[in-house]
Design a protein around this motif. Structure first.
Motif, PDB file in Angstrom:
ATOM      1  N   VAL A   1       1.149  -1.257  -0.186  1.00 54.10           N
ATOM      2  CA  VAL A   1       0.136   0.214  -0.249  1.00 54.10           C
ATOM      3  C   VAL A   1       0.860   0.979  -0.363  1.00 54.10           C
ATOM      4  O   VAL A   1       2.069   1.333   1.069  1.00 54.10           O
ATOM      5  N   GLN A   2       0.524   2.368  -0.474  1.00 51.05           N
ATOM      6  CA  GLN A   2       1.165   3.159  -1.064  1.00 51.05           C
ATOM      7  C   GLN A   2       0.170   4.478  -1.297  1.00 51.05           C
ATOM      8  O   GLN A   2      -1.304   4.291  -1.589  1.00 51.05           O
ATOM      9  N   LEU A   3       0.387   5.583  -0.211  1.00 51.42           N
ATOM     10  CA  LEU A   3       0.097   6.653   0.102  1.00 51.42           C
ATOM     11  C   LEU A   3       0.816   7.797   0.121  1.00 51.42           C
ATOM     12  O   LEU A   3       2.010   7.901  -0.111  1.00 51.42           O
ATOM     13  N   GLN A   4       0.342   8.651  -0.793  1.00 54.49           N
ATOM     14  CA  GLN A   4       1.058   9.909  -0.864  1.00 54.49           C
ATOM     15  C   GLN A   4      -0.359  11.574  -0.733  1.00 54.49           C
ATOM     16  O   GLN A   4      -1.181  11.589  -1.093  1.00 54.49           O
ATOM     17  N   ALA A   5       0.403  12.385   0.470  1.00 57.18           N
ATOM     18  CA  ALA A   5      -0.584  13.194   0.324  1.00 57.18           C
ATOM     19  C   ALA A   5      -0.145  14.527  -0.229  1.00 57.18           C
ATOM     20  O   ALA A   5       1.494  15.030  -0.272  1.00 57.18           O
ATOM     21  N   SER A   6      -1.251  15.502  -0.104  1.00 60.74           N
ATOM     22  CA  SER A   6      -0.129  16.814  -1.040  1.00 60.74           C
ATOM     23  C   SER A   6      -1.689  17.864  -0.766  1.00 60.74           C
ATOM     24  O   SER A   6      -2.390  17.658  -0.281  1.00 60.74           O
ATOM     25  N   GLY A   7      -1.611  19.132  -0.917  1.00 58.40           N
ATOM     26  CA  GLY A   7      -2.198  20.153  -1.275  1.00 58.40           C
ATOM     27  C   GLY A   7      -1.436  21.223  -0.170  1.00 58.40           C
ATOM     28  O   GLY A   7      -2.593  21.436   0.233  1.00 58.40           O
ATOM     29  N   GLY A   8      -0.983  21.278   0.387  1.00 56.49           N
ATOM     30  CA  GLY A   8      -0.635  21.753   2.307  1.00 56.49           C
ATOM     31  C   GLY A   8       0.110  23.190   1.548  1.00 56.49           C
ATOM     32  O   GLY A   8       0.474  22.983   0.509  1.00 56.49           O
ATOM     33  N   GLY A   9       0.217  23.896   2.424  1.00 56.44           N
ATOM     34  CA  GLY A   9       0.911  25.448   1.381  1.00 56.44           C
ATOM     35  C   GLY A   9       0.350  26.288   3.035  1.00 56.44           C
ATOM     36  O   GLY A   9       0.256  26.143   3.534  1.00 56.44           O
TER      37      GLY A   9
END
Length: 123
Positions: A1-9
């Protein structure tokens, strides 16, 4: 299982951000996916969680009424919609998942973690 969080700023207090967690490699349709955060000098804490089987969602008291955890099943994405952000929400945000798990705030119950994404809320 791989997860990738994005969208920070960087966002001003009162503003909104939407984080995305892209998931791949699931072997089960039954899992819990949680969002956690770690502020500078503090321990990592649970923010929100969604249970895939019934889409039951839970939230930390500090974010109730401000954050939601919508999901896009067709794209294997889970979001963290953050509204009315406060400087205290500044942290690195992580998504994590565990097959068959009910939603939990306990970090040790999640085996699969993605790298974090930094959210900075200015006052």
């Amino acid at each position: 299982v791989q997860l990738q969080a994005s969208g920070g700023g960087l966002v001003q207090a009162g503003g909104s951000l939407r984080l995305s967690c892209a998931a791949s490699g699931f072997t089960s349709d039954d899992y819990a996916l949680g969002w956690f955060r770690q502020a500078p000098g503090k321990e990592r804490e649970g923010v929100s969680c969604i249970k895939s089987s019934d889409e039951t969602a839970s939230y930390a008291d500090s974010v109730k009424g401000r954050f939601t955890i919508p999901r896009d099943n067709s794209r294997n994405l889970v979001y963290l919609q953050m509204n009315n952000l406060e400087p205290e929400d500044t942290a690195v945000y992580y998504c994590a998942t565990e097959p068959t798990l009910r939603c939990s705030k306990r970090l040790q119950e999640y085996r699969f973690w993605g790298p974090g994404t930094l959210v900075t809320v200015s006052s």
